[in-house]
Design a protein around this motif. Structure first.
Motif, PDB file in Angstrom:
ATOM      1  N   ALA A  35       0.832  -1.198   0.000  1.00  0.00           N
ATOM      2  CA  ALA A  35       0.000   0.000   0.000  1.00  0.00           C
ATOM      3  C   ALA A  35       0.869   1.252   0.000  1.00  0.00           C
ATOM      4  CB  ALA A  35      -0.926   0.012   1.210  1.00  0.00           C
ATOM      5  N   LEU A  36       0.304   2.327  -0.544  1.00  0.00           N
ATOM      6  CA  LEU A  36       0.943   3.634  -0.574  1.00  0.00           C
ATOM      7  C   LEU A  36      -0.121   4.663  -0.226  1.00  0.00           C
ATOM      8  CD1 LEU A  36       3.193   5.705  -1.369  1.00  0.00           C
ATOM      9  CD2 LEU A  36       2.269   5.569  -3.700  1.00  0.00           C
ATOM     10  N   ALA A  37       0.204   5.559   0.702  1.00  0.00           N
ATOM     11  CA  ALA A  37      -0.710   6.644   1.065  1.00  0.00           C
ATOM     12  C   ALA A  37       0.073   7.947   1.078  1.00  0.00           C
ATOM     13  CB  ALA A  37      -1.332   6.393   2.431  1.00  0.00           C
ATOM     14  N   VAL A  38      -0.557   9.023   0.606  1.00  0.00           N
ATOM     15  CA  VAL A  38       0.077  10.342   0.591  1.00  0.00           C
ATOM     16  C   VAL A  38      -0.923  11.385   1.067  1.00  0.00           C
ATOM     17  CG1 VAL A  38       1.750   9.815  -1.228  1.00  0.00           C
ATOM     18  CG2 VAL A  38      -0.490  10.699  -1.841  1.00  0.00           C
ATOM     19  N   LEU A  39      -0.387  12.446   1.674  1.00  0.00           N
ATOM     20  CA  LEU A  39      -1.181  13.574   2.147  1.00  0.00           C
ATOM     21  C   LEU A  39      -0.437  14.850   1.775  1.00  0.00           C
ATOM     22  CD1 LEU A  39      -3.363  14.982   4.025  1.00  0.00           C
ATOM     23  CD2 LEU A  39      -1.663  14.728   5.834  1.00  0.00           C
ATOM     24  N   ASP A  40      -1.172  15.831   1.297  1.00  0.00           N
ATOM     25  CA  ASP A  40      -0.600  17.138   0.986  1.00  0.00           C
ATOM     26  C   ASP A  40      -1.643  18.172   1.375  1.00  0.00           C
ATOM     27  OD1 ASP A  40       0.925  19.223   0.047  1.00  0.00           O
ATOM     28  OD2 ASP A  40       0.634  18.758  -2.065  1.00  0.00           O
ATOM     29  N   THR A  48       4.004  10.716   3.507  1.00  0.00           N
ATOM     30  CA  THR A  48       3.976   9.538   2.661  1.00  0.00           C
ATOM     31  C   THR A  48       4.140   8.312   3.540  1.00  0.00           C
ATOM     32  OG1 THR A  48       5.037  10.766   0.867  1.00  0.00           O
ATOM     33  CG2 THR A  48       5.075   8.358   0.707  1.00  0.00           C
ATOM     34  N   LEU A  49       3.332   7.291   3.293  1.00  0.00           N
ATOM     35  CA  LEU A  49       3.416   6.032   4.027  1.00  0.00           C
ATOM     36  C   LEU A  49       3.405   4.895   3.020  1.00  0.00           C
ATOM     37  CD1 LEU A  49       3.326   4.387   6.683  1.00  0.00           C
ATOM     38  CD2 LEU A  49       0.831   4.474   6.503  1.00  0.00           C
ATOM     39  N   VAL A  50       4.389   3.999   3.131  1.00  0.00           N
ATOM     40  CA  VAL A  50       4.483   2.825   2.272  1.00  0.00           C
ATOM     41  C   VAL A  50       4.503   1.602   3.177  1.00  0.00           C
ATOM     42  CG1 VAL A  50       5.853   1.621   0.536  1.00  0.00           C
ATOM     43  CG2 VAL A  50       5.845   4.115   0.586  1.00  0.00           C
ATOM     44  N   THR A  51       3.662   0.607   2.886  1.00  0.00           N
ATOM     45  CA  THR A  51       3.620  -0.606   3.701  1.00  0.00           C
ATOM     46  C   THR A  51       3.658  -1.847   2.824  1.00  0.00           C
ATOM     47  OG1 THR A  51       1.199  -0.731   3.735  1.00  0.00           O
ATOM     48  CG2 THR A  51       2.257   0.531   5.504  1.00  0.00           C
ATOM     49  N   LEU A  52       4.187  -2.909   3.385  1.00  0.00           N
ATOM     50  CA  LEU A  52       4.186  -4.223   2.762  1.00  0.00           C
ATOM     51  C   LEU A  52       4.026  -5.230   3.890  1.00  0.00           C
ATOM     52  CD1 LEU A  52       4.601  -6.080   0.287  1.00  0.00           C
ATOM     53  CD2 LEU A  52       7.049  -6.053   0.830  1.00  0.00           C
ATOM     54  N   GLY A  58       4.776 -19.816   8.808  1.00  0.00           N
ATOM     55  CA  GLY A  58       3.815 -19.590   9.875  1.00  0.00           C
ATOM     56  C   GLY A  58       3.884 -18.209  10.472  1.00  0.00           C
ATOM     57  N   ALA A  59       4.669 -17.316   9.894  1.00  0.00           N
ATOM     58  CA  ALA A  59       4.833 -15.972  10.459  1.00  0.00           C
ATOM     59  C   ALA A  59       4.159 -14.928   9.583  1.00  0.00           C
ATOM     60  CB  ALA A  59       6.311 -15.638  10.599  1.00  0.00           C
ATOM     61  N   ASN A  60       3.580 -13.930  10.232  1.00  0.00           N
ATOM     62  CA  ASN A  60       3.108 -12.735   9.548  1.00  0.00           C
ATOM     63  C   ASN A  60       4.188 -11.684   9.734  1.00  0.00           C
ATOM     64  OD1 ASN A  60       0.518 -13.714   8.782  1.00  0.00           O
ATOM     65  ND2 ASN A  60      -0.115 -13.513  10.910  1.00  0.00           N
ATOM     66  N   VAL A  61       4.584 -11.031   8.661  1.00  0.00           N
ATOM     67  CA  VAL A  61       5.664 -10.046   8.725  1.00  0.00           C
ATOM     68  C   VAL A  61       5.232  -8.770   8.018  1.00  0.00           C
ATOM     69  CG1 VAL A  61       7.497 -11.781   8.867  1.00  0.00           C
ATOM     70  CG2 VAL A  61       6.756 -10.942   6.633  1.00  0.00           C
ATOM     71  N   GLY A  62       5.887  -7.678   8.378  1.00  0.00           N
ATOM     72  CA  GLY A  62       5.553  -6.422   7.740  1.00  0.00           C
ATOM     73  C   GLY A  62       6.698  -5.441   7.776  1.00  0.00           C
ATOM     74  N   LEU A  63       6.628  -4.501   6.859  1.00  0.00           N
ATOM     75  CA  LEU A  63       7.597  -3.427   6.756  1.00  0.00           C
ATOM     76  C   LEU A  63       6.814  -2.171   6.422  1.00  0.00           C
ATOM     77  CD1 LEU A  63      10.544  -2.324   6.360  1.00  0.00           C
ATOM     78  CD2 LEU A  63      10.303  -2.996   3.961  1.00  0.00           C
ATOM     79  N   LYS A  64       7.115  -1.064   7.117  1.00  0.00           N
ATOM     80  CA  LYS A  64       6.477   0.198   6.762  1.00  0.00           C
ATOM     81  C   LYS A  64       7.491   1.319   6.856  1.00  0.00           C
ATOM     82  CE  LYS A  64       4.436   1.172  11.268  1.00  0.00           C
ATOM     83  NZ  LYS A  64       3.205   1.456  11.990  1.00  0.00           N
ATOM     84  N   TYR A  65       7.284   2.315   5.996  1.00  0.00           N
ATOM     85  CA  TYR A  65       8.136   3.489   5.959  1.00  0.00           C
ATOM     86  C   TYR A  65       7.240   4.713   5.907  1.00  0.00           C
ATOM     87  CZ  TYR A  65      11.188   7.155   4.282  1.00  0.00           C
ATOM     88  OH  TYR A  65      11.862   8.334   4.151  1.00  0.00           O
ATOM     89  N   ALA A  66       7.515   5.682   6.773  1.00  0.00           N
ATOM     90  CA  ALA A  66       6.741   6.922   6.801  1.00  0.00           C
ATOM     91  C   ALA A  66       7.697   8.102   6.707  1.00  0.00           C
ATOM     92  CB  ALA A  66       5.929   7.016   8.088  1.00  0.00           C
ATOM     93  N   ASP A  76      11.432  10.777   9.389  1.00  0.00           N
ATOM     94  CA  ASP A  76      11.021   9.551   8.733  1.00  0.00           C
ATOM     95  C   ASP A  76      11.247   8.399   9.692  1.00  0.00           C
ATOM     96  OD1 ASP A  76      13.699   8.269   8.116  1.00  0.00           O
ATOM     97  OD2 ASP A  76      13.913  10.110   6.972  1.00  0.00           O
ATOM     98  N   ALA A  77      10.474   7.353   9.500  1.00  0.00           N
ATOM     99  CA  ALA A  77      10.548   6.182  10.378  1.00  0.00           C
ATOM    100  C   ALA A  77      10.365   4.927   9.558  1.00  0.00           C
ATOM    101  CB  ALA A  77       9.471   6.265  11.460  1.00  0.00           C
ATOM    102  N   THR A  78      11.112   3.906   9.920  1.00  0.00           N
ATOM    103  CA  THR A  78      11.003   2.600   9.290  1.00  0.00           C
ATOM    104  C   THR A  78      10.730   1.574  10.382  1.00  0.00           C
ATOM    105  OG1 THR A  78      12.584   3.262   7.595  1.00  0.00           O
ATOM    106  CG2 THR A  78      12.160   0.900   7.845  1.00  0.00           C
ATOM    107  N   THR A  79       9.726   0.744  10.176  1.00  0.00           N
ATOM    108  CA  THR A  79       9.361  -0.282  11.150  1.00  0.00           C
ATOM    109  C   THR A  79       9.333  -1.635  10.474  1.00  0.00           C
ATOM    110  OG1 THR A  79       7.996   1.264  12.412  1.00  0.00           O
ATOM    111  CG2 THR A  79       7.571  -1.080  12.755  1.00  0.00           C
ATOM    112  N   VAL A  80       9.893  -2.627  11.143  1.00  0.00           N
ATOM    113  CA  VAL A  80       9.751  -4.030  10.745  1.00  0.00           C
ATOM    114  C   VAL A  80       9.090  -4.752  11.903  1.00  0.00           C
ATOM    115  CG1 VAL A  80      11.685  -4.072   9.144  1.00  0.00           C
ATOM    116  CG2 VAL A  80      12.078  -4.637  11.522  1.00  0.00           C
ATOM    117  N   TRP A  81       8.215  -5.705  11.604  1.00  0.00           N
ATOM    118  CA  TRP A  81       7.548  -6.448  12.654  1.00  0.00           C
ATOM    119  C   TRP A  81       7.286  -7.869  12.181  1.00  0.00           C
ATOM    120  CZ3 TRP A  81       2.864  -8.647  11.624  1.00  0.00           C
ATOM    121  CH2 TRP A  81       2.147  -8.131  10.554  1.00  0.00           C
TER     122      TRP A  81
END
Length: 142
Positions: A35-40, A48-52, A58-66, A76-81
Motif C-alpha cells: 500500500a501507498l498513502a500520501v497527504l498534501d 507519505t506512508l508505504v507498507t508491505l 507460519g509468520a506474519n511479517v511487515g515493513l512500513k516506511y513513513a 522519517d521512520a522505518t518499522t519491521v515487525w
C-alpha cells in the motif's frame, strides 16, 4: 472517490476547508498486501506512508516506511515487525522502529497473547525513547 476492483483498492479525498488532499492505493497478491498513502495540505504538511505485509511460512511479517514534513520539521521512520504462533492459542509479536528526526529515537518491543477460552492473557515489554515499559493484563469478550 473510493474504487476497488478485485485486489486493487484506491481512495482519494480532498477537503476544501483545510485544502488538503489525500490518496491511498493498495494491492493484494496472494498472502501479501502492498500500500501507498500520501497527504498534501495547504499548510505545508506532506506525508507519505508505504507498507508491505504478508505471510512467510507460519509468520506474519511487515515493513512500513513513513516520511512526514510539516514545513518546519521533517522526520522519517522505518518499522519491521513479525508475529507468529508458538503454540495453540499463543502468539508472539515483535517490532523494531528506527526514527530519523534529528534525535534518532529507535524503539523496539516484544509481546504475547494467550487464549484462555473466553479470556485472553496479554503482555509485552517495549523500549521507547530509552524508556522501558511493560504491560500485562487479561481481556474478555462478551
Amino acid at each position: 472517490l473510493v474504487y476497488s476492483a478485485g485486489d486493487l483498492g484506491v481512495n482519494v479525498s480532498h477537503s476544501a476547508v483545510s485544502e488538503s488532499t489525500s490518496a491511498h492505493i493498495s494491492y493484494a497478491f496472494g498472502d501479501w498486501t502492498a500500500a501507498l498513502a500520501v497527504l498534501d495540505d495547504d499548510g505545508g504538511e506532506e506525508a507519505t506512508l508505504v507498507t508491505l505485509g504478508g505471510s512467510i511460512g507460519g509468520a506474519n511479517v511487515g515493513l512500513k516506511y513513513a516520511d512526514v514534513d510539516d514545513g518546519a520539521a521533517s522526520s522519517d521512520a522505518t518499522t519491521v515487525w513479525a508475529s507468529f504462533d508458538v503454540a495453540s492459542g499463543t502468539t508472539v509479536t515483535g517490532y523494531f522502529t528506527s526514527v530519523d528526526n534529528g534525535t534518532n529515537d529507535d524503539s523496539y518491543g516484544l509481546g504475547f497473547s494467550h487464549s484462555l477460552g473466553g479470556a485472553v492473557l496479554k503482555g509485552g515489554v517495549a523500549s521507547i525513547n530509552d524508556n522501558t515499559r511493560a504491560d500485562l493484563g487479561v481481556s474478555f469478550s462478551f
